[in-house]
Enzyme design. Sequence first.
Site, PDB file in Angstrom:
ATOM      1  N   ALA A 136     -50.636  17.733 -54.705  1.00 43.44           N
ATOM      2  CA  ALA A 136     -50.267  18.146 -56.067  1.00 43.44           C
ATOM      3  C   ALA A 136     -50.880  19.498 -56.444  1.00 43.44           C
ATOM      4  O   ALA A 136     -50.204  20.351 -57.024  1.00 43.44           O
ATOM      5  CB  ALA A 136     -50.703  17.075 -57.059  1.00 43.44           C
ATOM      6  N   LYS A 191     -47.430   0.982 -58.724  1.00 44.91           N
ATOM      7  CA  LYS A 191     -47.752   0.285 -59.979  1.00 44.91           C
ATOM      8  C   LYS A 191     -46.917   0.896 -61.062  1.00 44.91           C
ATOM      9  O   LYS A 191     -46.870   2.117 -61.184  1.00 44.91           O
ATOM     10  CB  LYS A 191     -49.224   0.532 -60.324  1.00 44.91           C
ATOM     11  CG  LYS A 191     -50.153  -0.512 -59.781  1.00 44.91           C
ATOM     12  CD  LYS A 191     -51.450  -0.444 -60.551  1.00 44.91           C
ATOM     13  CE  LYS A 191     -52.609  -0.486 -59.580  1.00 44.91           C
ATOM     14  NZ  LYS A 191     -53.813   0.077 -60.055  1.00 44.91           N
ATOM     15  N   GLY A 236     -46.957  10.024 -52.754  1.00 45.75           N
ATOM     16  CA  GLY A 236     -46.876  11.326 -53.427  1.00 45.75           C
ATOM     17  C   GLY A 236     -47.881  12.292 -52.819  1.00 45.75           C
ATOM     18  O   GLY A 236     -48.949  11.879 -52.346  1.00 45.75           O
ATOM     19  N   GLY A 237     -47.560  13.578 -52.806  1.00 44.41           N
ATOM     20  CA  GLY A 237     -48.497  14.597 -52.324  1.00 44.41           C
ATOM     21  C   GLY A 237     -48.799  14.421 -50.850  1.00 44.41           C
ATOM     22  O   GLY A 237     -47.891  14.292 -50.030  1.00 44.41           O
ATOM     23  N   ASP A 238     -50.085  14.396 -50.520  1.00 45.33           N
ATOM     24  CA  ASP A 238     -50.525  14.210 -49.131  1.00 45.33           C
ATOM     25  C   ASP A 238     -51.180  12.830 -49.022  1.00 45.33           C
ATOM     26  O   ASP A 238     -51.926  12.431 -49.914  1.00 45.33           O
ATOM     27  CB  ASP A 238     -51.547  15.300 -48.776  1.00 45.33           C
ATOM     28  CG  ASP A 238     -52.031  15.120 -47.362  1.00 45.33           C
ATOM     29  OD1 ASP A 238     -51.380  15.655 -46.449  1.00 45.33           O
ATOM     30  OD2 ASP A 238     -53.049  14.417 -47.159  1.00 45.33           O
ATOM     31  N   ASP A 251     -44.409   4.678 -53.306  1.00 42.54           N
ATOM     32  CA  ASP A 251     -45.237   4.596 -54.516  1.00 42.54           C
ATOM     33  C   ASP A 251     -44.494   5.073 -55.751  1.00 42.54           C
ATOM     34  O   ASP A 251     -43.435   5.684 -55.642  1.00 42.54           O
ATOM     35  CB  ASP A 251     -46.429   5.554 -54.354  1.00 42.54           C
ATOM     36  CG  ASP A 251     -47.508   4.947 -53.500  1.00 42.54           C
ATOM     37  OD1 ASP A 251     -47.468   3.740 -53.268  1.00 42.54           O
ATOM     38  OD2 ASP A 251     -48.392   5.711 -53.078  1.00 42.54           O
ATOM     39  N   PRO A 273     -45.289  16.893 -54.183  1.00 42.08           N
ATOM     40  CA  PRO A 273     -45.518  16.610 -55.596  1.00 42.08           C
ATOM     41  C   PRO A 273     -44.289  16.161 -56.383  1.00 42.08           C
ATOM     42  O   PRO A 273     -44.403  15.792 -57.537  1.00 42.08           O
ATOM     43  CB  PRO A 273     -46.033  17.945 -56.131  1.00 42.08           C
ATOM     44  CG  PRO A 273     -45.560  18.975 -55.168  1.00 42.08           C
ATOM     45  CD  PRO A 273     -45.391  18.325 -53.846  1.00 42.08           C
ATOM     46  N   MET A 277     -56.022  12.748 -61.379  1.00 38.64           N
ATOM     47  CA  MET A 277     -56.161  11.545 -62.200  1.00 38.64           C
ATOM     48  C   MET A 277     -57.173  11.772 -63.325  1.00 38.64           C
ATOM     49  O   MET A 277     -57.991  10.907 -63.615  1.00 38.64           O
ATOM     50  CB  MET A 277     -56.582  10.352 -61.326  1.00 38.64           C
ATOM     51  CG  MET A 277     -55.496   9.937 -60.361  1.00 38.64           C
ATOM     52  SD  MET A 277     -56.016   8.691 -59.190  1.00 38.64           S
ATOM     53  CE  MET A 277     -56.686   9.690 -57.884  1.00 38.64           C
ATOM     54  N   GLY A 315     -45.741  18.463 -62.273  1.00 40.29           N
ATOM     55  CA  GLY A 315     -45.489  19.718 -61.549  1.00 40.29           C
ATOM     56  C   GLY A 315     -44.384  19.586 -60.512  1.00 40.29           C
ATOM     57  O   GLY A 315     -44.257  18.565 -59.846  1.00 40.29           O
TER      58      GLY A 315
END
Length: 469
Positions: A335, A273, A304-306, A251, A228, A386, A415
């Site tokens: 996250a 983006k 990000g994250g998984d 990303d 995260p 999101m 976070g």
Amino acid sequence: MRFLPLFLDLSSGTIALVGNSPAAINKLQLLRSAGASVRWFSDDEDASAELLTAGGPGRVEIDTSRASDIDASQFAAVVIAYGDKRDDAIAGRIRAAGGLINVVDRPDLSNFIFPAIVDRGDVVVAIGTNGASPVLARRIREQIEALLPARLGDLAALMGRYRERFAKARHASRSLRRFWERVVDGPIGAAALAGRWREAETALARAVEDSRSPEAPSGVVFLVGAGPGDPDLLTLRALHTLQNADVIFYDDLVTQEILARARRDAELVFVGKRKGEPGIGQDAINRRLIEAASAGKQVVRLKGGDPFIFGRGGEELEQLRQAGVSAFVVPGITAALGCAAEVGLPLTFRQEATQLTFITANTSDGAEAVDWSAASNPHTTVAVYMGLSAAGTVRDRLIAAGRDPKTPVAVLVRGTRPDAKALVGRLDELPTLAVAAGSGPALLVIGEVVARSEPWRASLSRQEVEVAA
Ligand SMILES: C[S@@+](CC[C@H](N)C(=O)[O-])C[C@H]1O[C@@H](n2cnc3c(N)ncnc32)[C@H](O)[C@@H]1O
């Protein structure tokens, strides 16, 4: 960084050591065991004589002349350890003469400092804190000591013996770096670290011979979860792939602190983006991954994250498989897990929260089109990805599905990053909390367990204070 770590060639000259304090004797032992040649300006004959019998490959000669007369140009470096105001006077003179000087425990008077050292023969790790905290440096050294295999220096020495031979033998298509990485990470390194020298050396000699023929391109893509945001939440495997990558496609959720853990000369390519700008698009990303791997590169696709949780990792994996590219997935901390842990929010809890649902509010048809009925059970904790800009719809749909408007909710913003914040309230207040959250990324958590989190407890005690006032 004020002090850049460099390694001093001890054969380049004698080191002058000044003083008889315990710190001076420590330094004498260190220099001696490192093999330095030391001229010790000591005015205590007894202590000096005692020390001459101490072990170590280095040489020590005692000089009883006045330390204030030291000619810095005769020494590779000068180390001063009186521990009183004599230090200042001698240091000033030596610095003015352009000499290398260390005053023990006085980084302000020094132009070099001694790092904490992990010594594995040819492998030496230096740890510094800019002179701010030797205690912290020693703690880090203990951790590194525990991590590094005891025979690492012997492996380095073995590689050193074959370095030139490989450089001469290798076919132009063979990468120097990759060859040595395979030695370290493969069976040769394993044999050496286990002390099986003959086996390690025979295999290395054979690998050097084999390197005369061209190498078939064998690129690979790792779809890697970056977690995260906090770089310490990278998995060891993720870190390993980042440190071996030739190119990293990343990303917008990937933080600079995480990119800083990548191999220094890896090519970093942003494919996310940014606000107000169109991204390069999924098709172009797939194409670039395939191209890079086909050119024989070790490619990391960093998300990000998984990668498999709302990260389009599944689609990329399909495309890579179709193109016949070897691909591996390295999971990351998603996250919901990272953000919940940070604020002490247990996502499940015996009897109270027996189900956990990850939902994205960002489907191609919008949050309206999501099936919220799966989140209607009061024992379900809902983590909405999101969902910040759709908080009103999330609230309306969950209440329509049967959730109590008074259900505790949390908005966990950025976070695990340094500017993380958490807002808590009730489900019917969710849109207001989302506005107060500002910009994301943010995760919405809905469920009774939110009332067990630290921000909720803190908000309760704030209310108690207000009521008491
Ligand atoms: C495209 S999804 C990617 C999810 C990612 N693959 C994962 O497993 O966490 C992006 C959403 O993840 C959530 N997110 C990612 N990082 C976050 C963080 N540090 N704090 C809060 N939410 C985060 C937000 O809901 C954000 O809009």
